[in-house]
Design a protein around this motif. Structure first.
Motif, PDB file in Angstrom:
ATOM      1  N   LYS A 170       0.828  -1.204   0.000  1.00 51.26           N
ATOM      2  CA  LYS A 170       0.000   0.000   0.000  1.00 51.26           C
ATOM      3  C   LYS A 170       0.865   1.258   0.000  1.00 51.26           C
ATOM      4  O   LYS A 170       0.490   2.278  -0.579  1.00 51.26           O
ATOM      5  N   GLY A 173       1.186   2.264  -3.226  1.00 47.18           N
ATOM      6  CA  GLY A 173      -0.049   2.680  -3.894  1.00 47.18           C
ATOM      7  C   GLY A 173      -0.652   1.613  -4.791  1.00 47.18           C
ATOM      8  O   GLY A 173      -1.495   1.919  -5.637  1.00 47.18           O
ATOM      9  N   ASN A 174      -0.253   0.353  -4.606  1.00 47.30           N
ATOM     10  CA  ASN A 174      -0.773  -0.722  -5.458  1.00 47.30           C
ATOM     11  C   ASN A 174      -2.213  -1.071  -5.095  1.00 47.30           C
ATOM     12  O   ASN A 174      -2.571  -1.097  -3.929  1.00 47.30           O
ATOM     13  N   ALA A 175      -3.006  -1.385  -6.105  1.00 48.89           N
ATOM     14  CA  ALA A 175      -4.329  -1.964  -5.856  1.00 48.89           C
ATOM     15  C   ALA A 175      -4.116  -3.417  -5.433  1.00 48.89           C
ATOM     16  O   ALA A 175      -3.196  -4.081  -5.904  1.00 48.89           O
TER      17      ALA A 175
ATOM     18  N   GLU B  36      -3.797   8.119  -9.902  1.00 46.06           N
ATOM     19  CA  GLU B  36      -3.072   8.271  -8.632  1.00 46.06           C
ATOM     20  C   GLU B  36      -2.711   9.744  -8.497  1.00 46.06           C
ATOM     21  O   GLU B  36      -2.311  10.364  -9.487  1.00 46.06           O
ATOM     22  N   VAL B  54      -6.493   4.535  -5.292  1.00 45.40           N
ATOM     23  CA  VAL B  54      -6.139   3.602  -4.211  1.00 45.40           C
ATOM     24  C   VAL B  54      -5.736   4.406  -2.979  1.00 45.40           C
ATOM     25  O   VAL B  54      -6.309   4.248  -1.900  1.00 45.40           O
ATOM     26  N   LEU B  55      -4.748   5.291  -3.132  1.00 45.02           N
ATOM     27  CA  LEU B  55      -4.314   6.121  -2.015  1.00 45.02           C
ATOM     28  C   LEU B  55      -5.000   7.481  -2.099  1.00 45.02           C
ATOM     29  O   LEU B  55      -5.164   8.038  -3.184  1.00 45.02           O
ATOM     30  N   MET B 234      -4.162   2.046   5.586  1.00 42.73           N
ATOM     31  CA  MET B 234      -3.177   2.618   4.660  1.00 42.73           C
ATOM     32  C   MET B 234      -3.863   3.448   3.573  1.00 42.73           C
ATOM     33  O   MET B 234      -3.307   4.421   3.087  1.00 42.73           O
TER      34      MET B 234
END
Lengths: 249, 335
Positions: A170, A173-175, B36, B54-55, B234
């Motif tokens: 994470k 930033g990986n799915a 992203e 995701v983030l 996270m």
């Protein structure tokens, strides 16, 4: 710093020697590392050897009576003993034979000469002698090896993370691969590799072994949902962690 | 409120215009083709029509890993890490809930001793929002962030037929538009988006529900499937915990004090000297996360510390859903 160089020995047991090669291939870092350490025993890279050392790095798992004898000798010679890589640290790939009959395996590998090759259940080094610190992974990640060495040379006993690969995955930033139905072992596998495989889209093989209290029941359910059979799930779990699973059962 | 039409094909020109005003950041496709939050080098790489990232955008203000200071073991010096310049920075393509997430952390990071890294990176930003089509996990309206919510935004690009209606929300936002000639008349509005997930209780009831659910069996039930992998925290826009560590260079003289995001969901998070772990049970960690979102901080912040983005639900390999947990607790409390 100008302190006396640390005398280091590298010793290989049952394994592919990939860990030692991974180290030799750290070309960019090696000159700096060699400012601080003196390698006194390393079969893979030198012919003159000494037993007068400060630290022994052990690669490979313990699989024969001769291994037991040799690891005891090294332990007596080395004030500090560090396991390097999955085989010496957790049993590694060799532990896929855990749960099978030893005679049957010897027959399979050596045929009618099997009586010449005594064998033991596969063990990590810690099952035989005291281990002071461990570098996980198959192969160990060069960044992790560098982290270990700098902490070690600074006088610490380096600790490996006890959290799973997901944290590092994470951070990148990986799915999540498992959410996408790809049977990734990252959720139960010890971090420290920087999510090396999943960051490249490849599921985690679990080479750093299980985290403490890994939720294996939940993993089985998830892997079933990925379409894996019980046998395939067992195979995935035993690929690196056969020894750890044996301890749990 | 002033509005101007912007045809879809003019959107890259608009972003190019913003790039002349300051450094532009936004959702851009990464190596895996996922949007992203990152600096924009080419307007066509900005993805304005996306479900979520995701983030969260907090990664721009508290990077996943950052250097706090550099040190030398040779001459015993410490040099604080530099945070990039004070020039104008423009974040485009922000969903309205993510602006609230940043507001949550602005509040929390300023409490007690302020987080210097956060404060330094938060200077001089203009936020340009964009509307979105919710997927099955978004539940922002349930925590007070409906489609018309504009809090914290300077400009807003409301998706309309054939493009966007750009709303001028603040002076600062409006001033960015000077010199841009690509406008049209306001475009026909599209129907308000439908949400497929929601919380049953009112936002103000959430802390009360949790106040009487501490010993509820639901925490044990959820813990059975939880991996304690930490993914939920996270990816959470309002989580901010970190771990501090040293990284020495191989010269053994120079090094960096660093921090990276950490998670209360992993067992070693609460491990202290001597090996004691004070939230050892998975159930206590599962519960802790949800109390952090709807009770502990909410009690003094005055609103949920969850923005309903659904990132934790999408990221959970065990399919644990924060909205489902709260709804189950609400049903049981009502029944």
């Amino acid at each position: 710093m100008t302190a006396k160089k640390v005398r280091v020995g590298f010793f290989d047991f049952t394994g592919c020697e990939g860990c030692q090669l991974a180290k030799v291939s750290m070309e960019n870092e090696l000159p700096q590392i060699l400012e601080h350490i003196e390698i006194v025993n390393f079969r893979e890279a030198m012919s003159e050897k000494s037993w007068d050392m400060d630290v022994a790095f052990i690669e490979g798992s313990i699989t024969t009576p001769a291994c037991v004898e040799r690891i005891n000798r090294i332990r007596q010679a080395a004030p500090i003993l560090v396991t390097l890589g999955a085989c010496s640290t957790i049993g590694g790939i060799n532990a896929i034979r855990v749960g099978r009959d030893l005679d049957e395996i010897r027959q399979e590998v050596y045929g009618d000469k099997r009586y010449l090759f005594p064998s033991l259940p596969v063990m990590p080094v810690s099952a035989v002698v005291k281990v002071d610190a461990s570098i996980y992974g198959c192969p160990p990640n060069p960044k992790d090896v560098a982290r270990f060495l700098t902490q070690f040379l600074a006088g610490k006993i380096p600790q490996a993370p006890k959290y799973p690969v997901c944290i590092e995955c994470k951070l990148q930033g990986n799915a999540c691969l498992l959410v996408q139905g790809i049977p990734c072992m990252g959720v139960v596998t010890r971090a420290g590799c920087g999510a090396w495989c999943p960051s490249k889209g490849q599921f985690c093989y679990g080479c750093r072994g299980l985290i403490p209290d890994a939720n294996l029941d939940a993993l089985r359910i998830s892997f079933e949902e990925c379409g894996l059979s019980q046998q395939e799930i067992d195979n995935k779990l035993h690929l690196f962690s056969g020894r750890e699973l044996e301890k749990l059962s | 409120m002033k509005r101007r039409g912007l045809l879809s094909q003019k959107a890259p020109l608009f972003i190019r215009h913003l790039m002349n005003k300051g450094q532009v950041y936004g959702p851009v496709k990464n190596k895996t083709q996922m949007p992203e939050f990152a600096q924009v080098d080419e307007p066509s790489r900005v993805v304005l029509d996306y479900t979520t990232t995701v983030l969260p955008p907090k990664r721009l203000f508290q990077p996943p890993e950052e250097t706090i200071y550099h040190f030398s073991r040779k001459d015993f010096t410490v040099e604080p890490a530099k945070v990039s310049g004070d020039g104008l920075k423009i974040l485009v393509g922000l969903h309205n809930y993510d602006a609230e997430g940043i507001a949550c952390l602005d509040y929390q990071m300023a409490r007690g001793p302020a987080d210097e890294g956060w404060a330094a990176r938060r200077r001089n930003w203009v936020f340009v929002g964009v509307s979105y089509e919710p997927d099955q996990h978004h539940f922002s309206p349930s925590v007070g962030i409906g489609p018309d919510h504009r809090n914290g935004l300077d400009l807003f690009m409301d998706k309309a037929d054939g493009g966007y209606n750009v709303e001028l929300l603040t002076e600062r936002g409006a001033s960015l538009l000077d010199g841009f000639g690509g406008w049209s008349a306001p475009l026909p509005e599209t129907p308000a988006p439908k949400f497929h997930n929601r919380l049953l209780p009112m936002p103000s009831d959430l802390p009360h529900i949790l106040a009487r659910s501490y010993e509820h069996p639901i925490w044990q039930q959820e813990a059975k499937r939880c991996f304690s992998c930490g993914s939920c925290t996270m990816v959470c826009p309002t989580c901010y915990c970190f771990d501090v560590f040293d990284e020495l260079q191989l010269d053994m003289e120079s090094g960096e004090k660093k921090r990276h995001w950490d998670s209360c969901q992993v067992a070693p998070f609460t491990e202290v000297a001597g090996g004691e772990i004070f939230r050892k049970e998975t159930s206590s960690r599962v519960r802790h996360r949800i109390y952090r979102k709807f009770k502990y901080i909410t009690d003094h912040y005055g609103r949920p510390f969850c923005i309903g983005c659904g990132r934790c639900i999408r990221a959970c390999p065990a399919k644990i859903s924060i909205s489902e947990v709260m709804n189950n607790l609400a049903r049981k409390a009502a029944g």
